[in-house]
Design an enzyme around this catalytic site. Structure first.
Site, PDB file in Angstrom:
ATOM      1  N   LYS A 209       7.063  -5.179   4.591  1.00 20.75           N
ATOM      2  CA  LYS A 209       6.433  -5.834   3.643  1.00 20.75           C
ATOM      3  C   LYS A 209       7.293  -7.241   3.267  1.00 20.75           C
ATOM      4  CE  LYS A 209       5.648  -4.611  -1.261  1.00 20.75           C
ATOM      5  NZ  LYS A 209       5.722  -3.404  -2.240  1.00 20.75           N
TER       6      LYS A 209
ATOM      7  N   SER B   9       1.272  -1.684  -4.314  1.00 16.20           N
ATOM      8  CA  SER B   9       1.287  -3.080  -3.666  1.00 16.20           C
ATOM      9  C   SER B   9       1.711  -3.373  -2.141  1.00 16.20           C
ATOM     10  CB  SER B   9       2.483  -3.710  -4.589  1.00 16.20           C
ATOM     11  OG  SER B   9       3.947  -3.368  -4.186  1.00 16.20           O
TER      12      SER B   9
ATOM     13  N   SER C  61       4.062   2.281  -4.872  1.00 10.67           N
ATOM     14  CA  SER C  61       3.405   1.287  -4.264  1.00 10.67           C
ATOM     15  C   SER C  61       3.555   1.492  -2.770  1.00 10.67           C
ATOM     16  CB  SER C  61       4.338  -0.140  -4.289  1.00 10.67           C
ATOM     17  OG  SER C  61       3.737  -0.933  -5.442  1.00 10.67           O
TER      18      SER C  61
HETATM   19  N1  GLN Z   1       1.195  -0.418  -9.373  1.00  9.66           N
HETATM   20  C1  GLN Z   1       2.439  -0.724  -9.581  1.00  9.66           C
HETATM   21  C2  GLN Z   1       2.787  -1.719 -10.538  1.00  9.66           C
HETATM   22  O1  GLN Z   1       1.731  -2.472 -10.675  1.00  9.66           O
HETATM   23  C3  GLN Z   1       3.076  -0.682  -8.325  1.00  9.66           C
HETATM   24  C4  GLN Z   1       4.494  -1.182  -8.453  1.00  9.66           C
HETATM   25  C5  GLN Z   1       5.221  -0.971  -7.343  1.00  9.66           C
HETATM   26  O2  GLN Z   1       5.591   0.256  -6.891  1.00  9.66           O
HETATM   27  N2  GLN Z   1       5.794  -1.829  -6.791  1.00  9.66           N
HETATM   28  O3  GLN Z   1       3.671  -2.027 -11.279  1.00  9.66           O
END
Ligand code: GLN
Length: 472
Positions: free
Chosen positions: A78, A153, A177
């Site tokens: 990532k 994400s 995420s």
């Molecule tokens: N959907 C979560 C958010 O928008 C994802 C966060 C994550 O795990 N990085 O905060």
């Protein structure tokens, strides 16, 4: 032709060891797929220029007899994981030219093992989102249906694995995420125990929640990566000392699975619920006991998460000011440089969370919001810990919905936030959780469920995950 679809780390390792194919040939097979598919899917933001050299270093390890299980294994990472000398932009314009000056601990470990890091993958800006649509660098598409989102994400890492553009990948979790994109792309994703894997060299989102998390097609791959990365790191003050990690399985309860049915009342799509029920039946048929459990505080998980996380985000993102890290817009004075650089460097979702976080931390609102959320978080943690005295696992769908259409939910942040409803309890309480494919919908979209277990019980998650792979 290497059968990338069915390749696992173990299989690749055997073939590399026996000389059936070389590290270069394996990486070249992935590079070929990247060439064919990445233009459309946009999983990788960049394929590193030194990939073949990395493959040669790995090959030498085989030649010298120094190869380990990860030697020559192609990884995607990532875009928020630092790899020395390479750009790490966290999907944001404000870091578009930021080159990492050191390796994250997880990268050091992969390098030492001789893994091949193919490139960096697309993500929601600063890991904020559930669909990989808030990246400055375009959306990533779901390989099962390119009109749909891959989840987020860490959507780029998920798609890289699901579309055979990498054997395995690393993402990060602050709240789902890795599990949610695993669900949307038909993969296995593990959110390790908080403090199990070092975050040194990860661009922080919410420090009390973040954890580096692996993706694979199979539980065994995720297990191998977790075992390679899980270790105390003195460079990360939240990393748990090795002697305090207890991997012992509590045998007496190991067939008991708790399901908080009361949490599924609203917002869970019918098809998802149907698949989930079928999965619980299959588990019952295999000798597991499914118990109805109550998690009264856990229903506040999302509300708590969306106070604590923005508070931490607003603090973390304050370092991106137009003075450090490259991106800068000129202004009459210093304040103007800050204002312009931050206004133009951050996207809408990042700005929204900075505002929310600044608000909940501000004098006068701190007690009403932040402090209260911290207290409820503690109740959630206790409730989950107490539940694990009665059951070995907590089981829920990974996400309440199937992958949605590109463009959907973008103008409705609350609808987007609801994707995290089953993810939040594990991140808030620090327990590990694994997302597993549980079949396909009639439209060819993946279903997924997640098991949670008590702190440092990853091994029990791998055991039940492998079992579930044989019965799903
Ligand atoms: N959907 C979560 C958010 O928008 C994802 C966060 C994550 O795990 N990085 O905060």
């Amino acid at each position: 032709m290497i059968d990338l679809k069915n390749l696992t780390i173990e299989k690749a390792h055997k073939s590399l060891k026996s000389g059936e194919f070389t590290c270069r040939e394996l990486v070249e097979a992935y590079l070929k797929v990247i060439k064919e598919k990445n233009g459309e899917l946009n999983a990788y933001l960049e394929v590193y220029k030194n990939v073949l050299e990395q493959a040669d270093v790995a090959q030498k390890k085989f030649k010298d007899g120094n190869a380990t299980i990860l030697t020559g294994i192609p990884f995607a990472i990532k875009d928020n994981i630092l790899f020395e000398g390479q750009i790490a932009s966290a999907g944001s314009k404000i870091l578009e030219n930021y080159t990492a000056t050191y390796d994250a601990t997880v990268i050091k470990k992969l390098k030492n093992a001789g893994a091949v890091i193919i490139g960096r993958t697309n993500m929601d800006e600063f890991a904020m989102g559930s669909s990989t649509q808030t990246s400055t660098y375009g959306v990533t598409k779901n390989p099962h249906d390119i009109t749909r989102v891959p989840g987020g994400s860490s959507g780029g890492s998920a798609v890289a694995v699901a579309a055979d553009m990498a054997l395995v990948a690393l993402g990060t979790e602050t709240c789902g995420s890795v599990r949610e994109p695993s669900a949307f792309c038909g993969l296995v994703g593990l959110k390790p125990t908080y403090g199990a894997v070092s975050r040194e060299g990860i661009i922080a989102m919410g420090n009390s929640l973040d954890q580096v998390s692996p993706f694979g097609k199979k539980v065994e791959d995720v297990e191998i990566i977790f075992n390679a990365l899980s270790k105390h790191d003195p460079l990360d003050s939240t990393s748990i000392p090795d002697e305090l990690r207890d991997f012992k399985i509590k045998k007496q309860n190991s067939k008991r699975i708790g399901v908080p049915w009361h949490l599924f009342k609203e917002g869970v799509e019918d098809e998802v619920l149907e698949n989930f029920k079928q999965s619980t039946e299959k588990l019952k048929d295999s000798g597991y006991e499914i118990l109805d459990i109550e998690l009264p505080y856990s229903k506040y998980s999302l509300a708590v998460y969306y106070i604590i996380m923005p508070a931490e985000v607003s603090t973390n993102l304050s370092r991106f000011d137009g003075i450090r890290y490259g991106f800068s817009i000129k202004g009459e004075n210093l304040l103007e440089v800050y204002k312009k650089s931050r206004a133009q460097g951050f996207g809408k979702e990042a700005r929204r969370r900075i505002l929310l976080g600044t608000y909940v931390l501000s004098h006068g609102y701190y007690d009403a919001y932040y402090n209260k959320a911290v207290k409820v978080r503690e109740k959630i943690r206790k409730e989950i810990m107490q539940t694990f005295e009665k059951v070995e696992f907590i089981l829920t769908p990974t996400a309440p919905i199937l992958p949605f259409k590109l463009g959907e939910k973008l103008d409705n942040p609350v609808a987007m936030y609801l994707c995290d409803i089953f993810s939040a309890p594990a991140n808030l309480s620090g327990v590990p959780s694994i997302a597993l494919p549980s079949g396909m919908s009639k439209d060819g979209l993946p279903f997924s469920l997640q098991f949670m277990a008590s702190h440092f019980q990853e091994n029990t998650l791998f055991d039940i995950g492998k079992k579930f792979e044989t019965i799903r």
